[in-house]
Design an enzyme around this catalytic site. Structure first.
Site, PDB file in Angstrom:
ATOM      1  N   ILE A  90     -38.485  -9.026 -11.999  1.00 30.00           N
ATOM      2  CA  ILE A  90     -38.413  -8.652 -10.587  1.00 30.00           C
ATOM      3  C   ILE A  90     -39.169  -9.646  -9.714  1.00 30.00           C
ATOM      4  CG2 ILE A  90     -40.443  -7.132 -10.591  1.00 30.00           C
ATOM      5  CD1 ILE A  90     -37.065  -6.719  -8.693  1.00 30.00           C
ATOM      6  N   GLY A 307     -34.342  -2.044 -15.266  1.00 29.06           N
ATOM      7  CA  GLY A 307     -35.201  -1.357 -14.313  1.00 29.06           C
ATOM      8  C   GLY A 307     -35.937  -2.360 -13.448  1.00 29.06           C
ATOM      9  N   GLU A 308     -37.110  -1.980 -12.966  1.00 29.95           N
ATOM     10  CA  GLU A 308     -37.959  -2.818 -12.113  1.00 29.95           C
ATOM     11  C   GLU A 308     -37.380  -3.037 -10.718  1.00 29.95           C
ATOM     12  OE1 GLU A 308     -38.827  -6.581 -13.963  1.00 29.95           O
ATOM     13  OE2 GLU A 308     -39.404  -5.670 -15.886  1.00 29.95           O
ATOM     14  N   GLY A 309     -36.156  -2.538 -10.455  1.00 36.63           N
ATOM     15  CA  GLY A 309     -35.457  -2.874  -9.221  1.00 36.63           C
ATOM     16  C   GLY A 309     -34.622  -4.131  -9.363  1.00 36.63           C
TER      17      GLY A 309
END
Length: 342
Positions: A90, A307-309
């Protein structure tokens, strides 16, 4: 508070403008829809370029003690340190798309208070085991929601007009599966995936854990699901989405955990999903079911499940391009090009 209203008349004007550009109508596909979507939310026929802020919320989960993850809880804190050092996916994607980034410790077990580059807002050191008891007390859940709201408010005050929530928390796919099952009515077999890389036998066990948690909360009102089945970072993400919608700022939804947080936010404010744009289709089971429940359709499918954006950050340049095309192309009239109806 409730979500801000949309500017539907502006969206119609934006569509008329889009149809006047020097191309066959519809030739840019969903890029045209994206530009008009932002017009309706910014209240401008030609929307402003995007200034994105990404907030990664991190917390641990007590359900990890049930053996539902391929990784131990210690990895949550280690990854948060990696975020703070700028070494995670990210961080790379935020730099690439020009987004500002904040990392928020809402409930990581280790003490990270001496680490710079982290917002230290720990509510408690991880949730309780959701299989056996409520993950959070009502006060803890509300505190986490409030933290997400405050992070969103600060980002908006600093000039961001697009918000992305990311997550970090070993065990959070189990919590998210519980929320998605509860909100969609889908079975754990349909929703539970392989998370961080568990084997088939471990997935079957994870399904049983989710079934047990759902049985524990059977009959409870939906307003209690986040407190009982969620995570501190999921609650913070829900608050982040709620504040964005109330402030009239769009959000891009990432993957499995983000969609669970979005469903939790929609329980609190059903109109919050009007401000949500889905980025990608996660490779994690059940994500498409969650998006369908939200009434959203993802823009890309790269089989991601990080995930993590990360998936949301990945499409920011695509969104920028949609707006740039909408704003910058000549019209048939201004270019002196004959339209098909001319």
């Amino acid at each position: 508070m409730t979500s801000a209203p949309l500017h539907m008349e502006i969206e119609k004007e934006a569509r008329t403008h889009q149809d006047s550009l020097t191309k066959p109508r519809g030739a840019l596909g969903r890029l045209e829809d994206v530009a008009c979507w932002f017009a309706a939310r910014q209240g401008k026929v030609t929307p402003d370029p995007l200034k994105a802020h990404i907030a990664v919320f991190a917390a641990d989960h007590g359900v990890v003690e049930e053996g539902v993850s391929a990784y131990p809880s210690v990895v949550t804190g280690e990854m948060v340190k990696n975020f703070a050092r700028g070494g995670a996916a990210i961080n790379v994607l935020a730099r690439q798309c020009g987004a500002s980034l904040s990392v928020v410790d809402v409930g990581v077990i280790p003490d990270l208070s001496n680490i710079e580059g982290i917002e230290h807002q720990k509510v408690r050191k991880g949730t309780a085991n959701l299989l056996r008891e409520a993950a959070m007390t009502p006060a803890e859940c509300e505190a986490a929601i409030s933290i997400g709201r405050s992070v969103a408010m600060r980002a908006i005050a600093a000039g961001s007009n697009l918000l992305i929530a990311g997550d970090m928390g070993i065990g959070n796919t189990t919590a998210s599966a519980c929320i998605i099952c509860s909100c969609t009515g889908a079975s754990p077999e349909m929703v539970v995936g392989f998370g961080t890389g568990i084997e088939h036998a471990a997935r079957r066990h994870k399904i049983d854990v989710v079934k047990g948690a759902l049985a524990r909360v059977a009959g409870r009102p939906k307003s209690e699901l986040l407190q009982h089945l969620g995570g501190l970072e999921i609650a913070a993400m829900a608050g982040f989405y709620l504040q964005a919608a109330e402030s009239g700022v769009p959000v891009v939804i990432d993957g499995f955990i983000a969609s669970a947080a979005a469903l939790a936010a929609r329980i609190i404010d059903p109109a919050a999903s009007d401000w949500m744009l889905a980025s990608h289709t996660s490779h994690e089971n059940g994500h498409t079911l969650a998006l369908a429940e939200l009434g959203l359709s993802a823009l890309i499918d790269f089989e991601m499940r990080l995930g993590e954006g990360s998936g949301a950050a990945l499409i920011v340049p695509l969104l920028q391009s949609a707006i740039a095309l909408h704003n910058g192309m000549a019209t048939f009239e201004s270019a002196g090009v004959t339209d098909k109806d001319g």
